[in-house]
Design a protein around this motif. Structure first.
Motif, PDB file in Angstrom:
ATOM      1  N   TYR A   2      21.493 -22.471  35.905  1.00 31.91           N
ATOM      2  CA  TYR A   2      22.262 -21.674  35.973  1.00 31.91           C
ATOM      3  C   TYR A   2      23.513 -22.181  37.122  1.00 31.91           C
ATOM      4  O   TYR A   2      23.003 -22.789  37.765  1.00 31.91           O
ATOM      5  N   ARG A  14      28.387  -1.567  32.032  1.00 35.30           N
ATOM      6  CA  ARG A  14      27.761  -2.911  31.850  1.00 35.30           C
ATOM      7  C   ARG A  14      26.225  -2.973  32.031  1.00 35.30           C
ATOM      8  O   ARG A  14      25.577  -3.890  31.327  1.00 35.30           O
ATOM      9  N   VAL A  62      24.668 -16.071  36.683  1.00 31.78           N
ATOM     10  CA  VAL A  62      25.617 -16.481  35.571  1.00 31.78           C
ATOM     11  C   VAL A  62      25.284 -17.812  35.291  1.00 31.78           C
ATOM     12  O   VAL A  62      25.590 -18.921  35.994  1.00 31.78           O
ATOM     13  N   ASP A  64      26.283 -19.319  32.183  1.00 27.62           N
ATOM     14  CA  ASP A  64      27.672 -19.797  31.449  1.00 27.62           C
ATOM     15  C   ASP A  64      28.577 -18.693  31.210  1.00 27.62           C
ATOM     16  O   ASP A  64      28.394 -17.419  31.532  1.00 27.62           O
ATOM     17  N   LYS A  65      29.500 -18.719  30.297  1.00 28.71           N
ATOM     18  CA  LYS A  65      30.571 -17.883  30.299  1.00 28.71           C
ATOM     19  C   LYS A  65      30.150 -16.687  29.501  1.00 28.71           C
ATOM     20  O   LYS A  65      30.254 -15.411  29.879  1.00 28.71           O
ATOM     21  N   TYR A  66      29.058 -16.795  28.619  1.00 27.86           N
ATOM     22  CA  TYR A  66      28.461 -15.670  27.798  1.00 27.86           C
ATOM     23  C   TYR A  66      27.163 -15.176  28.141  1.00 27.86           C
ATOM     24  O   TYR A  66      26.773 -14.453  27.590  1.00 27.86           O
ATOM     25  N   GLU A  67      26.298 -15.872  29.122  1.00 21.02           N
ATOM     26  CA  GLU A  67      24.900 -15.578  29.272  1.00 21.02           C
ATOM     27  C   GLU A  67      24.635 -15.178  30.777  1.00 21.02           C
ATOM     28  O   GLU A  67      25.098 -16.278  31.638  1.00 21.02           O
ATOM     29  N   ARG A  68      24.628 -13.894  31.075  1.00 20.71           N
ATOM     30  CA  ARG A  68      24.344 -13.513  32.220  1.00 20.71           C
ATOM     31  C   ARG A  68      22.966 -12.469  32.244  1.00 20.71           C
ATOM     32  O   ARG A  68      22.659 -12.149  31.489  1.00 20.71           O
TER      33      ARG A  68
END
Length: 390
Positions: A2, A14, A62, A64-68
């Motif tokens: 990550y 969220r 975090v 990447d941009k889409y996976e948290r």
């Protein structure tokens, strides 16, 4: 792999479901052993939102941009409390009552780290970020509470975060039986109005350690079911009741079928023959609520009897509300604890409170007294446990 771990403020829209999942993973106890599961009823911040100032933080991976992924969280609040004093004041109606010294105190609770990410520094970063918020908001001290056998928590706070063991109060828990308990007729119990209760607490207990300056907000809160005064001759006792059932529920997990059957048998006998007044084990193997007793105090030779009567009244109130247990927390040296009925098997004889001085400015700096370091002060006979922290 990550990219980074971010500690940020909790966002209900969220983060609600992800935080709930972390809570569930953290509440799983050792296989085959009893463990206590806490359900915050879908509101992760409900245990601090009643405080004057509160915050909840989450630790998020975090990738990447889409996976948290949320892997931890922490809650904290700030309030103004009395930190003890040896100074006395003189007056016509209150001679030699101690003068309270108020300070801004922060409280940490609800620190959770996902089991798969423990011992990686997540908990330390959450505590450090929360302490930064405490300092920015003028808190002079920070404290936390944990069980005596919670070694990882104690190692984190005392070993890495600079906290010291401060107080060791006892959590006393009484099960709620299927029958009403008898309340002695030698004590007369009266329910006080919030204004009358506030006046009594400020007059008699404002110099008690941890007494909250916003006691009026606590007593007028919708979760406060009332303050009750018992009198027996020249003696008296007082206690207030907080409805934790509306904030969270508890559940004992890991019990064997034999243990569950034995507990059920005690309830069946209790219901069938209530005149025997047999102690029974409430249904604690599925979610149950509790009432918390706070502000316990009294004076006079019959004060213990008054407290015993108040605890009986509180038990019957909890029974009417469908609670499984009644709990309170008192200093280890509290003389009135002799009047508090409880089961040793359900209670915690030694809760650990750890404290740290942050360096803010408390109200006691406005006095001409030397600057005391609360962390080095000896324990008193009593403490005032804020129900919002329980």
């Amino acid at each position: 792999m990550y990219a980074a771990m971010v500690v940020r403020e909790y966002d209900a829209k969220r983060d609600g479901r992800a935080v709930e999942e972390v809570e569930k993973r953290c509440n799983v106890g050792p296989t085959g052993k009893l463990s206590l599961y806490t359900d915050l009823l879908g509101d992760p911040v409900c245990r601090v939102r009643h405080s004057p100032a509160s915050l909840m933080l989450v630790a998020e991976l975090v990738k990447d941009k889409y996976e948290r992924e949320i892997i931890g969280m922490i809650r904290g609040c700030i309030k103004t409390v009395n930190c003890g004093s040896n100074v006395s004041r003189n007056g016509k109606n209150c001679p030699n009552l101690p003068l309270p010294h108020y300070t801004k105190l922060a409280y940490i609770l609800g620190l959770r780290v996902s089991p798969s990410h423990r011992r990686t520094g997540v908990g330390l970063k959450l505590v450090q970020k929360m302490e930064k918020w405490f300092v920015e908001n003028g808190a002079e001290y920070s404290y936390m509470a944990t069980e005596n056998d919670n070694v990882p928590s104690l190692n984190l706070f005392t070993g890495k975060c600079g906290y010291t063991k401060f107080r060791t109060p006892s959590i006393l828990v009484q099960p709620v039986y299927a029958h009403r308990v008898r309340v002695t007729n030698k004590a007369t119990i009266t329910k006080l109005s919030p204004a009358a209760a506030e006046a009594l607490y400020r007059r008699r207990f404002s110099a008690t350690e941890f007494f909250p300056r916003d006691i009026d907000a606590i007593l007028s809160n919708k979760l406060c079911l009332g303050t009750f005064l018992a009198r027996a001759g020249s003696s008296w006792g007082v206690v207030s009741v907080w409805n934790c059932k509306e904030v969270f529920t508890l559940e004992v997990r890991g019990a064997s079928r034999v243990r569950r059957a034995l507990a059920g048998a005690t309830r069946a006998v209790d219901r069938a023959m209530p005149w025997l007044r047999l102690p029974s084990v409430p249904e604690v193997f599925r979610p149950f609520g509790l009432h918390f007793l706070f502000g316990l105090g009294g004076e006079g030779p019959q004060a213990v009897r008054c407290v015993m009567a108040l605890c009986g009244m509180a038990h019957n109130l909890a029974r009417e509300c469908g609670c499984g247990v009644v709990a309170t927390e008192v200093a280890r040296g509290e003389p009135l604890r002799l009047g508090i009925p409880h089961w040793e098997s359900l209670s915690c004889a030694k809760d650990i409170w750890c404290i740290k001085r942050l360096g803010g400015e408390g109200d006691h700096h406005n006095h001409t007294l030397p600057d005391p370091d609360w962390t080095k002060s000896p324990p008193g006979m009593s403490i005032f446990v804020d129900p919002r922290d329980f």
